[in-house]
Scaffold this motif. Structure first.
Motif, PDB file in Angstrom:
ATOM      1  N   VAL A 189      -6.791  -2.218  -5.025  1.00  0.00           N
ATOM      2  CA  VAL A 189      -6.354  -2.034  -3.627  1.00  0.00           C
ATOM      3  C   VAL A 189      -5.298  -0.946  -3.515  1.00  0.00           C
ATOM      4  N   TYR A 192      -7.293  -4.318   3.888  1.00  0.00           N
ATOM      5  CA  TYR A 192      -7.261  -3.330   2.790  1.00  0.00           C
ATOM      6  C   TYR A 192      -8.206  -3.767   1.671  1.00  0.00           C
ATOM      7  N   ASP A 234       3.470  -1.275  -4.388  1.00  0.00           N
ATOM      8  CA  ASP A 234       3.781  -1.563  -2.977  1.00  0.00           C
ATOM      9  C   ASP A 234       5.099  -0.905  -2.546  1.00  0.00           C
ATOM     10  N   GLU A 247       0.706 -10.795   8.946  1.00  0.00           N
ATOM     11  CA  GLU A 247       1.406 -10.762   7.666  1.00  0.00           C
ATOM     12  C   GLU A 247       0.926  -9.583   6.837  1.00  0.00           C
ATOM     13  N   ASP A 299       4.007  -3.909   5.862  1.00  0.00           N
ATOM     14  CA  ASP A 299       4.620  -2.911   6.753  1.00  0.00           C
ATOM     15  C   ASP A 299       4.550  -3.332   8.213  1.00  0.00           C
TER      16      ASP A 299
HETATM   17  O1   DC Z   1      -1.431  -9.530   0.898  1.00  0.00           O
HETATM   18  P1   DC Z   1      -2.460  -9.175  -0.163  1.00  0.00           P
HETATM   19  O2   DC Z   1      -1.983  -9.449  -1.562  1.00  0.00           O
HETATM   20  O3   DC Z   1      -3.808  -9.744   0.095  1.00  0.00           O
HETATM   21  O4   DC Z   1      -2.615  -7.588  -0.052  1.00  0.00           O
HETATM   22  C1   DC Z   1      -3.447  -6.868  -0.901  1.00  0.00           C
HETATM   23  C2   DC Z   1      -2.933  -5.457  -1.065  1.00  0.00           C
HETATM   24  O5   DC Z   1      -3.060  -4.755   0.169  1.00  0.00           O
HETATM   25  C3   DC Z   1      -1.465  -5.325  -1.472  1.00  0.00           C
HETATM   26  O6   DC Z   1      -1.309  -5.096  -2.849  1.00  0.00           O
HETATM   27  C4   DC Z   1      -0.975  -4.122  -0.730  1.00  0.00           C
HETATM   28  C5   DC Z   1      -1.955  -3.898   0.364  1.00  0.00           C
HETATM   29  N1   DC Z   1      -1.391  -4.128   1.694  1.00  0.00           N
HETATM   30  C6   DC Z   1      -0.777  -3.080   2.309  1.00  0.00           C
HETATM   31  O7   DC Z   1      -0.662  -2.011   1.714  1.00  0.00           O
HETATM   32  N2   DC Z   1      -0.304  -3.217   3.581  1.00  0.00           N
HETATM   33  C7   DC Z   1      -0.408  -4.378   4.214  1.00  0.00           C
HETATM   34  N3   DC Z   1       0.048  -4.477   5.475  1.00  0.00           N
HETATM   35  C8   DC Z   1      -1.016  -5.480   3.588  1.00  0.00           C
HETATM   36  C9   DC Z   1      -1.482  -5.335   2.308  1.00  0.00           C
END
Ligand code: DC
Length: 223
Positions: A102, A42, A187, A131, A134
């Motif tokens: 994001v 993302y 989120d 990881e 969702d």
């Molecule tokens: O894990 P991270 O902080 O690097 O993720 C960045 C952003 O991506 C987080 O704010 C929400 C989105 N994200 C998502 O919507 N679905 C995922 N499976 C992983 C991350």
């Protein structure tokens, strides 16, 4: 560990700062599994949207962008490189500005569909630790092992503060807490792919646990 040659998926979800990235990486290393950091996908797409100055409110344009973009994760020695249309963008996708953007990309259902498809393809090739937010609910609801990590918001903010201080970004602890709370909110409240504990995921509160303790806890379920 499950034997007999079948593929299996370890799904690890949780909010920012819950420890899931470090823990997921270590578990993948210990068990010799592919590690998939879905947040970086993302993030990479967000970078492209920002570079092309796409209107972040334009869901159709963002979906089109997702469809025409190639994102790959490449393991190079012990780190994971994120390739955006072949370019290594690993060092460019963790700035505070990008992190704040994001959410505009992650809430678009067409974008999520593309990302989920890609994650299923990569995860379908070999046993893997994925990881994200969702994984246990949407990407691999049938995963053999599901975990949901969380920690209280003060502790998650402190961890983030330490991480950022290490790379010399001078935001105050208060600013960081503010960002963490905002990120939790976007989120959790997203209409698609929201952060949620799968009913069959093992819940681990990491507030008072070291990384090693969390890893041991998770491994005790997998072995
Ligand atoms: O894990 P991270 O902080 O690097 O993720 C960045 C952003 O991506 C987080 O704010 C929400 C989105 N994200 C998502 O919507 N679905 C995922 N499976 C992983 C991350």
């Amino acid at each position: 560990m499950p034997g007999s040659g079948g593929h299996f998926i370890v799904a690890i979800d949780g909010p920012a700062g819950s420890g899931k990235s470090t823990v997921s990486k270590l578990i993948a290393e210990k068990l010799g599994l592919v590690y998939i950091d879905t947040g970086s996908m993302y993030r990479a797409l967000t970078l492209k949207a920002m570079r092309l100055k796409i209107d972040l409110e334009d869901g159709e344009a963002l979906t089109e962008l997702a469809r025409s973009t190639k994102i790959d994760l490449l393991k190079v020695s012990s780190s994971l490189k994120v390739l955006l249309d072949g370019e290594d963008v690993s060092g460019l996708i963790r700035t505070p500005e990008l992190t704040n953007n994001v959410k505009f990309i992650a809430r678009v259902s067409g974008v999520r569909q593309e990302m989920v498809n890609l994650q299923r393809v990569i995860g379908g090739r070999s046993s893997a630790v994925l990881e994200g937010r969702d994984i246990g609910t949407v990407v691999f609801p049938e995963a053999m092992f599901k975990f949901y990590l969380d920690a209280d918001v003060e502790e998650r903010s402190r961890r983030r503060y330490k991480e950022l201080s290490a790379v010399d970004q001078r935001a105050s602890l208060n600013d960081i807490k503010h960002d963490v709370v905002n990120r939790d909110e976007s989120d959790i409240k997203r209409d698609v792919g929201a952060l949620k504990r799968a009913s069959d995921a093992v819940f681990v509160d990491t507030t008072d646990l070291s990384i090693e303790e969390v890893v041991e806890r998770l491994l005790s379920y997998i072995k």
